[in-house]
Design a protein around this motif. Structure first.
Motif, PDB file in Angstrom:
ATOM      1  N   TYR A 169      18.405 -11.948-133.540  1.00  0.00           N
ATOM      2  CA  TYR A 169      17.487 -13.024-133.179  1.00  0.00           C
ATOM      3  C   TYR A 169      16.380 -13.145-134.222  1.00  0.00           C
ATOM      4  O   TYR A 169      16.087 -12.209-134.955  1.00  0.00           O
ATOM      5  N   ASP A 170      15.789 -14.332-134.274  1.00  0.00           N
ATOM      6  CA  ASP A 170      14.556 -14.538-135.021  1.00  0.00           C
ATOM      7  C   ASP A 170      13.366 -14.523-134.067  1.00  0.00           C
ATOM      8  O   ASP A 170      12.310 -13.984-134.372  1.00  0.00           O
ATOM      9  N   VAL A 171      13.565 -15.163-132.911  1.00  0.00           N
ATOM     10  CA  VAL A 171      12.542 -15.214-131.869  1.00  0.00           C
ATOM     11  C   VAL A 171      13.240 -14.914-130.551  1.00  0.00           C
ATOM     12  O   VAL A 171      14.333 -15.420-130.292  1.00  0.00           O
ATOM     13  N   LYS A 204      16.146 -21.330-137.057  1.00  0.00           N
ATOM     14  CA  LYS A 204      15.994 -19.982-136.503  1.00  0.00           C
ATOM     15  C   LYS A 204      16.947 -19.807-135.325  1.00  0.00           C
ATOM     16  O   LYS A 204      17.473 -20.764-134.777  1.00  0.00           O
ATOM     17  N   LYS A 228      15.496  -6.692-135.210  1.00  0.00           N
ATOM     18  CA  LYS A 228      15.630  -7.937-134.431  1.00  0.00           C
ATOM     19  C   LYS A 228      17.037  -8.058-133.849  1.00  0.00           C
ATOM     20  O   LYS A 228      17.746  -9.026-134.058  1.00  0.00           O
ATOM     21  N   SER A 237      12.525 -14.301-126.158  1.00  0.00           N
ATOM     22  CA  SER A 237      11.630 -14.372-125.003  1.00  0.00           C
ATOM     23  C   SER A 237      12.329 -13.721-123.819  1.00  0.00           C
ATOM     24  O   SER A 237      13.526 -13.919-123.608  1.00  0.00           O
ATOM     25  N   LEU A 244      16.823 -18.663-131.644  1.00  0.00           N
ATOM     26  CA  LEU A 244      16.001 -18.367-130.484  1.00  0.00           C
ATOM     27  C   LEU A 244      16.904 -17.789-129.409  1.00  0.00           C
ATOM     28  O   LEU A 244      17.935 -18.373-129.075  1.00  0.00           O
TER      29      LEU A 244
END
Length: 170
Positions: free
Chosen positions: A99-101, A3, A87, A103, A5
């Motif tokens: 992005y996949d994830v 992924k 995303k 923060s 991040l």
């Protein structure tokens, strides 16, 4: 397949991730960090930075180097828009990051421009690196006139700033 991040902001909340970034890389994930500055300033030492107790190199560390040494990609920029359905993050420089994830921990700032247009008599102290600019301006103004300084905020940070202003002026 790994992924992607994306970490937006290289502040306190992300430091553990950044320190262990090679773990994510070893698992096959790509990691990109986006931050407005290549340094992280420790806010607890900020008032002492303004008064001259500390030098910039005493209160900051090079998060860009930390990220790149651990196999991540570091982008000095700001995220200005987000499309969660696609995303995608949109950067101030015009680039788009997929992005996949993701923060977010971008730190604090004071959006004074939405309230008034500040002039040279107003010192905005967030983000922390602004304390250096405030210090320089205060020293310069003290050479030509007597200053009357008001600190907006009476919490612990305001008290620390007040005490360090006194030290700077003396």
């Amino acid at each position: 397949m790994g992924k992607h991040l994306v970490i937006v902001g290289a502040g306190h909340a992300h430091l553990t991730i950044l320190k262990n970034l090679n773990t994510f890389k070893n698992m096959g994930h790509d990691v990109t960090v986006i931050s407005a500055t290549p340094y992280h300033y420790y806010s607890g030492m900020g008032p002492g930075l303004m008064s001259g107790i500390y030098r910039p190199q005493d209160v900051r560390f090079h998060v860009k180097k930390m990220v790149e040494d651990r196999g991540g990609r570091f982008i000095v920029d700001k995220v200005i828009n987000i499309n969660p359905e696609k995303k995608r993050l949109y950067l101030n420089n015009g680039d788009t990051i997929k992005y996949d994830v993701v923060s977010f921990n971008t730190g604090s700032f004071i959006p004074v421009e939405s309230l008034f247009q500040p002039d040279e008599s107003v010192f905005i102290l967030k983000p922390i690196e602004n304390l250096l600019d405030a210090r320089d301006k205060i020293i310069k103004q003290l050479k030509t006139k007597t200053l009357k300084i008001t600190v907006a905020g009476g919490g612990p940070a305001g008290v620390e700033i007040s005490g360090n202003l006194r030290r700077l002026i003396e």
